[in-house]
Design a protein around this motif. Sequence first.
Motif, short mmCIF file in Angstrom:
data_model
loop_
_atom_site.label_atom_id
_atom_site.label_comp_id
_atom_site.label_asym_id
_atom_site.label_seq_id
_atom_site.Cartn_x
_atom_site.Cartn_y
_atom_site.Cartn_z
N GLU A 33 0.83 -1.21 0.00
CA GLU A 33 0.00 0.00 0.00
C GLU A 33 0.87 1.27 0.00
N ASN A 86 0.81 4.17 -2.90
CA ASN A 86 0.39 5.56 -2.76
C ASN A 86 1.56 6.51 -2.46
N GLU A 127 3.47 7.20 -0.04
CA GLU A 127 3.56 7.99 1.20
C GLU A 127 4.83 7.68 1.97
#
Length: 320
Positions: free
Chosen positions: A283, A287, A289
């Motif tokens: 994840e 994304n 991050e």
Amino acid sequence: MGTMLKSTLTQEKTNRRLDNASDPGRPGLDELVPSRYALRVGEIDVLVVSDGVLSLPGDMLGHNVDAAVRGAWLEDMFLPPDVLEWALNVVVVRSGDRTILIDAGMGMEFPDLPRAGKLVKRLQAAGIDLASVTDVVLTHMHMDHCGGLLVDGVRERLRPDLRIHVAAFETKFWGGRPDFSRVHMPPGFPDALQRTAKRFLNEYHSQLRPFDKEYEVAPGVLVRRTGGHTPGHSVVRLASGGDRLTFAGDAVFQVGFEHPDWYNGFEHDPEEAARVRVDLLRELAANRESLVATHLSFPSVCHVAVDGDVFRWVPGPWEY
Ligand SMILES: [Zn+2]
């Protein structure tokens, strides 16, 4: 200059340096650099503070793999084969009118771990008064995450209306008879972990705010249970103005990027912990991050990239 005078002067110098060590505003003898790192996630202020380091045997990194394979990885990483220094990163987050302490380090429960338990002193040095903390979030209740709250005098300096957020699964696990059948820890650790967690539950029970699945502590600060490492292990997701950062607690260790399927000795359910790790790393890679984790080398701010079947650790740039 006479030898006696010279040694007296040296002694005086030492004393002055020792005085500095007790002055919270200045780095002392063992504080060659301030052990804190500030960054912003949109409108949210984030400060990574080091609680020190914890020396642990190398086999903690992957007790389900052959010693030779583990040894080769350590050598590739320029790490010593026997004892590793694990970082102990704690995070302070300011969002809206909340000041949130995420985890609390090791504390002083174990005098034979003298290089850990420095959080209180380092928070002071960073200008963070314990009385200003409105909320504590615990990723889980292992002693290197909740022990700092048990240091003498800390409870008295915290606000009486302090709220401590921890997954209900976690308080239930440690309040009962926790399962240690799948862990691989140095002798003495299981007892110490249980003792510390029980003491924490006793001392702070009136301030606990257990959550089931997730809880928004402040605008853009969401704690979410993952399980795996411990039944109530949680991560903290920060999001503001398009920026994102996740504090992963013990879901990710240094070796976990390249070898996400290696079992860490402190994982109570290693298969589930590996699944949680892979899902989270996927994840975070998707994304893009930032990631901060307890035991990645300080200040640990990094990104995650996909590398074939596994992952690649990409350290963040120094921004100040
Ligand atoms: Zn830990």
